[in-house]
Design a protein around this motif. Structure first.
Motif, PDB file in Angstrom:
ATOM      1  N   UNK A  43       0.819  -1.207   0.000  1.00  0.00           N
ATOM      2  CA  UNK A  43       0.000   0.000   0.000  1.00  0.00           C
ATOM      3  C   UNK A  43       0.847   1.249   0.000  1.00  0.00           C
ATOM      4  N   UNK A  44       1.906   1.222   0.856  1.00  0.00           N
ATOM      5  CA  UNK A  44       2.734   2.405   1.015  1.00  0.00           C
ATOM      6  C   UNK A  44       3.617   2.691  -0.173  1.00  0.00           C
ATOM      7  N   UNK A  45       4.186   1.638  -0.769  1.00  0.00           N
ATOM      8  CA  UNK A  45       5.117   1.854  -1.867  1.00  0.00           C
ATOM      9  C   UNK A  45       4.447   1.931  -3.229  1.00  0.00           C
ATOM     10  N   UNK A  46       3.345   1.213  -3.409  1.00  0.00           N
ATOM     11  CA  UNK A  46       2.739   1.121  -4.745  1.00  0.00           C
ATOM     12  C   UNK A  46       1.271   1.566  -4.781  1.00  0.00           C
ATOM     13  N   UNK A  47       0.718   1.920  -3.626  1.00  0.00           N
ATOM     14  CA  UNK A  47      -0.682   2.300  -3.597  1.00  0.00           C
ATOM     15  C   UNK A  47      -1.590   1.149  -3.980  1.00  0.00           C
ATOM     16  N   UNK A  48      -1.137  -0.067  -3.685  1.00  0.00           N
ATOM     17  CA  UNK A  48      -1.875  -1.262  -4.093  1.00  0.00           C
ATOM     18  C   UNK A  48      -2.398  -1.987  -2.870  1.00  0.00           C
ATOM     19  N   UNK A  49      -3.696  -2.159  -2.836  1.00  0.00           N
ATOM     20  CA  UNK A  49      -4.310  -2.902  -1.732  1.00  0.00           C
ATOM     21  C   UNK A  49      -4.296  -4.391  -2.088  1.00  0.00           C
ATOM     22  N   UNK A  50      -3.412  -5.129  -1.402  1.00  0.00           N
ATOM     23  CA  UNK A  50      -3.292  -6.563  -1.695  1.00  0.00           C
ATOM     24  C   UNK A  50      -4.531  -7.288  -1.178  1.00  0.00           C
ATOM     25  N   UNK A  51      -5.198  -8.054  -2.045  1.00  0.00           N
ATOM     26  CA  UNK A  51      -6.352  -8.817  -1.575  1.00  0.00           C
ATOM     27  C   UNK A  51      -5.914  -9.798  -0.486  1.00  0.00           C
ATOM     28  N   UNK A  57      -1.177 -15.913  -0.603  1.00  0.00           N
ATOM     29  CA  UNK A  57      -0.419 -16.584  -1.653  1.00  0.00           C
ATOM     30  C   UNK A  57       1.049 -16.174  -1.612  1.00  0.00           C
ATOM     31  N   UNK A  58       1.286 -14.866  -1.417  1.00  0.00           N
ATOM     32  CA  UNK A  58       2.682 -14.402  -1.373  1.00  0.00           C
ATOM     33  C   UNK A  58       3.404 -15.004  -0.178  1.00  0.00           C
ATOM     34  N   UNK A  59       2.712 -15.042   0.957  1.00  0.00           N
ATOM     35  CA  UNK A  59       3.321 -15.620   2.156  1.00  0.00           C
ATOM     36  C   UNK A  59       3.651 -17.092   1.929  1.00  0.00           C
ATOM     37  N   UNK A  60       2.760 -17.796   1.279  1.00  0.00           N
ATOM     38  CA  UNK A  60       3.004 -19.226   1.019  1.00  0.00           C
ATOM     39  C   UNK A  60       4.183 -19.406   0.085  1.00  0.00           C
ATOM     40  N   UNK A  61       4.406 -18.423  -0.797  1.00  0.00           N
ATOM     41  CA  UNK A  61       5.475 -18.524  -1.776  1.00  0.00           C
ATOM     42  C   UNK A  61       6.829 -18.125  -1.206  1.00  0.00           C
TER      43      UNK A  61
END
Length: 477
Positions: A43-51, A57-61
């Motif tokens: 959110x802070x770096x890209x203004x992207x709200x990760x679902x 999924x990212x944590x699992x990866x």
């Protein structure tokens, strides 16, 4: 060796910068970014709200030992967030495209419905055109001669009203079509304009049909003008004959007849006086509307009074010489002297009579020859029924084009150019202008009941014989 040192220094600073970025979001300083910290980073770096499922999924990866993403995989985290952000953007684009597609489909359906409504309006126009065509049936050549003037006038009014209503309806539909072509969506512009063109083509097909109706209307109107003019001329002729018969019976001269009409002697005749006088003429039965039409014909200026010169034109009687004869000085042939001979086709104006000579059983008139104003007595019919003169109204056609001027002077303002064949009524014969030129005061025939306006003016007149400045030939119809 120096280059290697620089490269190592650059790489070290890059790592330190990445490390600082990592440390910024590693709130608990445990060397890992947990799911919450990962979400804040994106959110802070890209203004992207990760679902939520995306963070999992990212944590699992990338997470290690369920602690989170280590600093060593911070670059991989950045890549994973970038990939997920593009995936989400792609989903959003697809969603918007689907929504747009649905919107366009709904709009197209609405436009189609509107096109259908206009098509229905065109069907209504077709019904109105058929009504106009039906109204024009009585105006066709084979039907129009069956109608009296009043019925024809009513048929024309009905046809005109239907024509106007139909044209208004067509213009209304054209506006509907134009409205369809307003504020179009880019995706539907071609579709709507094609449909609009189809509608316009259908509408344009009415034009030749209405043109035929309009042609029938114009021909009917012209026929009515001629018919009313003929009827008015017949009415005028019947009234004039009755007035002349009255004058003959009472043995009145032109001046005496004018006085009999102009009761108050003011130089003009009111409608009341005119009506009363006509009622006193034997054998003349006119309805109120007929009197109104006749009076309106004579009261050209609509002043409520017929001027004396117009009355003179109304009561004047003209004869055409159809057999050589003479003008004499006295009513009686015996002892009378010849003024001059009259040639065939000369026109004379009756001033008195006809009167019958009892002893020789011939009819005579006192008249003035229009060619040279010679005045005297002329035999109309001999004792063996030989006809020398026949009544002839002062109606002529031009055999040469000529300007009609406002005043008697040939140099005065030209008010109308009269073509060959133009019918005119002669009001005054062989008057002289200041230059001594012979002039005729005439009135164009125009049309009755809304036709062309009748115009009065001056023409070059006959100078006599073959030296005539302008020749007029008697009407044959």
């Amino acid at each position: 060796a120096g280059d290697k040192a620089v490269k190592r220094d650059t790489a070290s600073r890059r790592m330190d910068k990445r490390g600082a970025g990592f440390d910024k979001y590693d709130k608990n300083r445990d060397g890992f970014l947990n799911e919450k910290e990962l979400t804040e980073y994106a959110k802070g770096e890209f203004g992207f709200a990760v679902p939520k499922d995306g963070a999992a999924k990212i944590m699992a990866l990338l997470a290690e030992a369920k602690k989170g993403v280590p600093k060593a995989k911070f670059h991989d985290l950045k890549v994973a967030v970038g990939v997920m952000r593009e995936e989400e953007a792609s989903k959003d684009r697809i969603k918007k495209a689907q929504e747009r597609k649905k919107f366009i489909e709904d709009k197209k359906a609405a436009y189609t419905a509107d096109v259908g409504k206009v098509a229905e309006s065109i069907e209504e126009v077709d019904k109105e055109v058929k009504k106009a065509e039906e109204k024009a049936v009585p105006l066709k050549a084979e039907e129009i001669t069956k109608l009296a003037a009043a019925d024809l006038s009513q048929a024309l009014t009905s046809a005109q009203e239907q024509l106007t209503a139909t044209k208004d309806e067509i213009e209304s539909v054209r506006k509907q079509i134009k409205d369809l072509d307003q504020d179009l969506l880019v995706e539907l512009a071609s579709f709507v304009r094609l449909e609009c063109r189809k509608l316009e083509v259908k509408l344009d097909l009415f034009a030749p049909r209405l043109a035929q109706v309009n042609l029938a209307y114009e021909k009917g109107k012209s026929h009515l003008i001629r018919q009313e003019q003929r009827e008015l001329e017949i009415l005028r002729s019947e009234a004039a004959k009755a007035v002349k018969a009255f004058a003959t019976e009472k043995k009145l001269s032109q001046d005496d007849l004018i006085k009999a009409m102009d009761k108050d002697g003011d130089g003009s005749v009111s409608k009341g006086d005119f009506t009363a006088f006509l009622e006193g003429c034997d054998g003349l039965k006119l309805e109120g509307s007929q009197v109104d039409k006749l009076y309106g014909l004579l009261d050209e200026s609509n002043t409520g009074a017929i001027p004396q010169d117009t009355l003179l034109c109304f009561i004047r009687v003209y004869y055409r010489v159809i057999q050589d004869t003479v003008i004499t000085t006295e009513q009686s042939i015996k002892g009378s002297k010849t003024v001059r001979r009259l040639e065939v086709d000369e026109i004379v104006e009756a001033l008195e009579g006809p009167v019958e000579e009892e002893d020789v059983k011939i009819k005579r008139i006192r008249a003035s020859a229009l060619r040279d104003s010679s005045e005297g007595w002329i035999t109309v019919m001999g004792n063996n029924d030989t006809v020398f003169l026949e009544e002839h109204p002062p109606l002529f056609r031009l055999v040469a084009a000529a300007p009609l001027t406002k005043e008697i002077e040939a140099t005065s303002e030209a008010i109308k150019a009269l073509p060959i064949g133009e019918p005119v009524e002669v009001l005054d014969w062989d008057k002289k202008d200041e230059a001594g030129h012979s002039r005729l005061r005439v009135r164009t025939r125009g049309g009755a009941g809304g036709g062309e306006e009748r115009v009065t003016g001056w023409l070059a007149g006959p100078a006599g014989g073959e030296a005539a400045i302008l020749k007029l030939e008697p009407r044959t119809s």
